[in-house]
Write a protein that holds these residues in place. Structure first.
Motif, PDB file in Angstrom:
ATOM      1  N   VAL A  67       0.729  -1.350   0.063  1.00  0.00           N
ATOM      2  CA  VAL A  67       0.073   0.079  -0.127  1.00  0.00           C
ATOM      3  C   VAL A  67       1.034   1.776   0.158  1.00  0.00           C
ATOM      4  CG1 VAL A  67      -2.077   1.521   0.973  1.00  0.00           C
ATOM      5  CG2 VAL A  67      -1.679  -1.077   1.183  1.00  0.00           C
ATOM      6  N   THR A  68       0.333   2.084  -0.981  1.00  0.00           N
ATOM      7  CA  THR A  68       1.794   3.178  -1.119  1.00  0.00           C
ATOM      8  C   THR A  68       0.912   4.387  -0.629  1.00  0.00           C
ATOM      9  OG1 THR A  68       3.169   2.274  -2.774  1.00  0.00           O
ATOM     10  CG2 THR A  68       2.633   4.703  -2.258  1.00  0.00           C
ATOM     11  N   LEU A  69       1.290   5.672   0.230  1.00  0.00           N
ATOM     12  CA  LEU A  69       0.027   6.883   0.838  1.00  0.00           C
ATOM     13  C   LEU A  69       1.188   8.307   0.095  1.00  0.00           C
ATOM     14  CD1 LEU A  69      -1.741   5.639   3.836  1.00  0.00           C
ATOM     15  CD2 LEU A  69      -2.663   5.242   1.655  1.00  0.00           C
ATOM     16  N   SER A  70       0.182   8.828  -0.252  1.00  0.00           N
ATOM     17  CA  SER A  70       0.397  10.181  -0.034  1.00  0.00           C
ATOM     18  C   SER A  70       0.172  10.851   0.523  1.00  0.00           C
ATOM     19  CB  SER A  70       0.247  10.996  -1.536  1.00  0.00           C
ATOM     20  OG  SER A  70       0.998  12.348  -1.078  1.00  0.00           O
ATOM     21  N   GLU A  71       0.692  11.036   1.595  1.00  0.00           N
ATOM     22  CA  GLU A  71       0.430  12.098   3.038  1.00  0.00           C
ATOM     23  C   GLU A  71       0.258  13.638   3.497  1.00  0.00           C
ATOM     24  OE1 GLU A  71       1.677  10.118   7.177  1.00  0.00           O
ATOM     25  OE2 GLU A  71       0.466   8.388   5.640  1.00  0.00           O
ATOM     26  N   SER A  72      -0.361  14.100   4.202  1.00  0.00           N
ATOM     27  CA  SER A  72       0.823  15.717   4.824  1.00  0.00           C
ATOM     28  C   SER A  72       1.961  14.859   5.633  1.00  0.00           C
ATOM     29  CB  SER A  72      -0.319  16.240   5.171  1.00  0.00           C
ATOM     30  OG  SER A  72       0.274  17.200   5.862  1.00  0.00           O
ATOM     31  N   VAL A  73       3.522  15.970   5.791  1.00  0.00           N
ATOM     32  CA  VAL A  73       3.904  15.703   6.454  1.00  0.00           C
ATOM     33  C   VAL A  73       3.614  16.325   7.958  1.00  0.00           C
ATOM     34  CG1 VAL A  73       6.031  16.378   7.703  1.00  0.00           C
ATOM     35  CG2 VAL A  73       5.710  15.728   4.804  1.00  0.00           C
ATOM     36  N   ALA A  74       2.539  17.584   8.160  1.00  0.00           N
ATOM     37  CA  ALA A  74       1.769  17.619   9.241  1.00  0.00           C
ATOM     38  C   ALA A  74       0.935  17.250   9.716  1.00  0.00           C
ATOM     39  CB  ALA A  74       1.514  19.053   9.067  1.00  0.00           C
ATOM     40  N   ILE A  75       0.715  16.846  11.228  1.00  0.00           N
ATOM     41  CA  ILE A  75      -0.617  16.442  11.813  1.00  0.00           C
ATOM     42  C   ILE A  75      -2.027  16.837  11.300  1.00  0.00           C
ATOM     43  CG2 ILE A  75      -1.690  15.153  13.979  1.00  0.00           C
ATOM     44  CD1 ILE A  75       1.190  15.047  15.145  1.00  0.00           C
ATOM     45  N   VAL A  76      -2.161  18.321  11.057  1.00  0.00           N
ATOM     46  CA  VAL A  76      -2.549  18.989  11.325  1.00  0.00           C
ATOM     47  C   VAL A  76      -2.083  19.727  10.253  1.00  0.00           C
ATOM     48  CG1 VAL A  76      -4.339  20.832  12.382  1.00  0.00           C
ATOM     49  CG2 VAL A  76      -3.531  19.121  13.495  1.00  0.00           C
ATOM     50  N   SER A  77      -3.072  19.835   8.764  1.00  0.00           N
ATOM     51  CA  SER A  77      -3.333  21.029   7.560  1.00  0.00           C
ATOM     52  C   SER A  77      -4.012  20.918   6.523  1.00  0.00           C
ATOM     53  CB  SER A  77      -1.871  19.822   6.538  1.00  0.00           C
ATOM     54  OG  SER A  77      -2.642  18.893   6.184  1.00  0.00           O
ATOM     55  N   GLY A  78      -4.736  21.981   6.275  1.00  0.00           N
ATOM     56  CA  GLY A  78      -6.007  22.074   6.088  1.00  0.00           C
ATOM     57  C   GLY A  78      -7.393  22.483   6.410  1.00  0.00           C
ATOM     58  N   GLY A  79      -7.021  22.577   7.988  1.00  0.00           N
ATOM     59  CA  GLY A  79      -7.772  22.864   8.447  1.00  0.00           C
ATOM     60  C   GLY A  79      -8.731  21.479   9.067  1.00  0.00           C
ATOM     61  N   THR A  80      -7.778  20.218   8.833  1.00  0.00           N
ATOM     62  CA  THR A  80      -8.482  19.497   9.002  1.00  0.00           C
ATOM     63  C   THR A  80      -6.977  18.158   9.406  1.00  0.00           C
ATOM     64  OG1 THR A  80      -8.831  16.755   8.203  1.00  0.00           O
ATOM     65  CG2 THR A  80      -7.740  18.364   6.692  1.00  0.00           C
ATOM     66  N   THR A  81      -7.446  16.580  10.857  1.00  0.00           N
ATOM     67  CA  THR A  81      -6.661  15.887  10.941  1.00  0.00           C
ATOM     68  C   THR A  81      -6.377  14.347  10.188  1.00  0.00           C
ATOM     69  OG1 THR A  81      -8.260  15.500  12.531  1.00  0.00           O
ATOM     70  CG2 THR A  81      -6.205  16.997  13.202  1.00  0.00           C
ATOM     71  N   GLY A  82      -7.080  15.053   8.501  1.00  0.00           N
ATOM     72  CA  GLY A  82      -7.671  13.897   7.826  1.00  0.00           C
ATOM     73  C   GLY A  82      -6.640  13.382   7.070  1.00  0.00           C
ATOM     74  N   LEU A  83      -5.067  13.768   6.526  1.00  0.00           N
ATOM     75  CA  LEU A  83      -4.718  13.770   6.274  1.00  0.00           C
ATOM     76  C   LEU A  83      -3.065  13.139   6.421  1.00  0.00           C
ATOM     77  CD1 LEU A  83      -4.901  17.297   3.919  1.00  0.00           C
ATOM     78  CD2 LEU A  83      -5.484  15.830   3.582  1.00  0.00           C
ATOM     79  N   VAL A  84      -3.554  12.322   7.374  1.00  0.00           N
ATOM     80  CA  VAL A  84      -2.416  11.507   7.979  1.00  0.00           C
ATOM     81  C   VAL A  84      -3.046  10.412   8.060  1.00  0.00           C
ATOM     82  CG1 VAL A  84      -0.360  12.945   9.298  1.00  0.00           C
ATOM     83  CG2 VAL A  84      -2.123  12.239  10.414  1.00  0.00           C
ATOM     84  N   THR A  85      -1.748   8.874   8.175  1.00  0.00           N
ATOM     85  CA  THR A  85      -2.271   7.805   8.416  1.00  0.00           C
ATOM     86  C   THR A  85      -2.757   7.472  10.279  1.00  0.00           C
ATOM     87  OG1 THR A  85      -1.801   7.160   6.608  1.00  0.00           O
ATOM     88  CG2 THR A  85      -2.271   5.076   8.119  1.00  0.00           C
ATOM     89  N   TRP A  86      -3.518   7.250  11.179  1.00  0.00           N
ATOM     90  CA  TRP A  86      -3.818   6.826  12.690  1.00  0.00           C
ATOM     91  C   TRP A  86      -2.895   5.686  13.025  1.00  0.00           C
ATOM     92  CZ3 TRP A  86      -2.944  11.857  15.223  1.00  0.00           C
ATOM     93  CH2 TRP A  86      -3.121  12.775  14.803  1.00  0.00           C
ATOM     94  N   ASP A  87      -2.767   6.147  13.980  1.00  0.00           N
ATOM     95  CA  ASP A  87      -2.544   4.498  14.323  1.00  0.00           C
ATOM     96  C   ASP A  87      -4.061   3.140  14.530  1.00  0.00           C
ATOM     97  OD1 ASP A  87       0.346   4.704  15.074  1.00  0.00           O
ATOM     98  OD2 ASP A  87       0.182   5.343  17.616  1.00  0.00           O
ATOM     99  N   ALA A  88      -4.700   4.199  15.292  1.00  0.00           N
ATOM    100  CA  ALA A  88      -6.318   2.983  14.743  1.00  0.00           C
ATOM    101  C   ALA A  88      -6.611   2.414  13.428  1.00  0.00           C
ATOM    102  CB  ALA A  88      -7.105   4.137  15.245  1.00  0.00           C
ATOM    103  N   ALA A  89      -6.173   3.078  12.547  1.00  0.00           N
ATOM    104  CA  ALA A  89      -5.902   2.919  10.783  1.00  0.00           C
ATOM    105  C   ALA A  89      -5.369   1.569  10.759  1.00  0.00           C
ATOM    106  CB  ALA A  89      -6.624   4.155   9.964  1.00  0.00           C
ATOM    107  N   LEU A  90      -4.032   1.172  10.825  1.00  0.00           N
ATOM    108  CA  LEU A  90      -2.969   0.277  11.120  1.00  0.00           C
ATOM    109  C   LEU A  90      -4.516  -0.939  12.196  1.00  0.00           C
ATOM    110  CD1 LEU A  90      -0.024   2.198  11.298  1.00  0.00           C
ATOM    111  CD2 LEU A  90      -0.896   1.559   9.413  1.00  0.00           C
ATOM    112  N   HIS A  91      -4.225  -0.718  13.268  1.00  0.00           N
ATOM    113  CA  HIS A  91      -4.833  -1.822  13.923  1.00  0.00           C
ATOM    114  C   HIS A  91      -5.849  -1.746  13.277  1.00  0.00           C
ATOM    115  CE1 HIS A  91      -5.536  -3.436  18.508  1.00  0.00           C
ATOM    116  NE2 HIS A  91      -6.942  -2.841  17.986  1.00  0.00           N
ATOM    117  N   LEU A  92      -6.459  -1.411  12.848  1.00  0.00           N
ATOM    118  CA  LEU A  92      -8.648  -1.949  12.283  1.00  0.00           C
ATOM    119  C   LEU A  92      -7.901  -2.789  10.951  1.00  0.00           C
ATOM    120  CD1 LEU A  92     -11.401  -2.150  12.097  1.00  0.00           C
ATOM    121  CD2 LEU A  92     -10.891   0.011  11.021  1.00  0.00           C
ATOM    122  N   ALA A  93      -6.500  -2.819  10.150  1.00  0.00           N
ATOM    123  CA  ALA A  93      -6.294  -3.158   8.444  1.00  0.00           C
ATOM    124  C   ALA A  93      -5.793  -4.831   9.134  1.00  0.00           C
ATOM    125  CB  ALA A  93      -5.472  -2.367   8.140  1.00  0.00           C
TER     126      ALA A  93
END
Length: 291
Positions: A67-93
């Motif tokens: 799985v290859t992802l393009s993501e933001s370097v910053a945790i918060v960018s563009g007014g959202t936290t949705g541009l990075v991968t969070w640990d719960a997503a790894l856990h769920l996968a």
């Protein structure tokens, strides 16, 4: 990490590669081995690189795929936290890959897909019939669509309000019967139209790191209740929600609101296999909900 073909084509963050090479050179110099000029040349090249606001992250799957992802370097960018991968997503996968038969030949709806890690991993490893990625923030939907293309999937036309993106990465593979149908949906939990819910009709609902703000809990629970109500005599969807418990009060509020809504829940035991490297979070919990 540095010269793997995936990392050459889709480089990890500049800062990460710099730190990795520096540490590798230190370890190599502490042995009696001959110096490797290649390492110093690579580090010199990276030291001259400018930091970018976006980077790539590559995850290897047990199947040998990635799985290859393009993501933001910053945790918060563009007014959202949705541009990075969070640990719960790894856990769920990881849990999904260990229990892949739950998803085989079924329609899966993911709430709050972010930039797509969990869904892409499930699409590549669990053979769902249809996978519906959903989110609401325009920047997140745009990045999500790009990452879906990047991994060789082509979303159904007209399934998102975002402008279609050209695939910038892996060569787009032709659709075949073994690939799941992929949909990208703009979904506002607070005011989702009933017709949209009727079109979705998922067998399974998954979500990762969506229980982080007390203000959205009622909208999330309302969304789940609406999904159950429009099943027209069919069984309600199975629901699995992974959460990193940063604030126990917020997490307990979610459980209390589920009880108040008459939604039963149980904690799913931790899966046994670690597949993806991440910060070790002992406080990631996976709930199964019974609508």
């Amino acid at each position: 990490t540095v010269l793997h073909p995936l990392c050459v084509k889709y480089p990890p963050p500049t800062k990460y590669r710099r730190c990795f090479l520096t540490e590798l050179i230190k370890k190599h110099e502490s042995t009696a081995a001959e110096p490797l000029d290649e390492l110093y040349e690579l580090l010199a090249g990276i030291l001259n690189e400018e930091e970018c606001t976006h980077c790539y992250k590559n995850y290897l799957l047990p199947t040998g795929d990635s799985v290859t992802l393009s993501e933001s370097v910053a945790i918060v960018s563009g007014g959202t936290t949705g541009l990075v991968t969070w640990d719960a997503a790894l856990h769920l996968a990881e849990w999904a890959l260990e229990n892949n038969t739950i998803f085989t030949s079924r329609t899966v709806l993911e709430l709050g897909s972010g930039i797509g890690f969990t869904g892409i991993a499930i699409c590549k490893s669990c053979n769902p019939k249809t996978y519906i990625f959903s989110d609401y923030h325009p920047s997140v939907l745009k990045q999500l669509t790009e990452n879906i293309h990047l991994n060789g999937f082509v979303p159904e036309p007209g399934t998102t309000h975002c402008t279609p993106l050209k695939s910038q990465g892996l060569e787009r593979e032709s659709r075949n019967d073994q690939k799941p149908k992929v949909v990208v949906a703009e979904l506002d939990w607070g005011c989702v139209p009933e017709k949209q819910l009727l079109d979705l009709q998922p067998d399974i609902v998954v979500a990762a790191d969506v229980v982080y703000d007390p203000e959205i809990i009622s909208a999330l629970i309302g969304m789940l209740q609406k999904l159950s109500a429009v099943r027209a005599g069919r069984n309600p969807p199975e629901v699995f929600i992974a959460s990193t418990i940063r604030n126990p009060d917020t997490y307990h509020l979610f459980q209390a609101q589920l009880d108040k809504a008459g939604i039963r829940w149980q904690i799913i035991p931790t899966h046994t296999t670690r597949i993806f490297p991440c910060d070790m979070q002992p406080n990631v919990s996976l709930l199964q909900l019974f609508l």
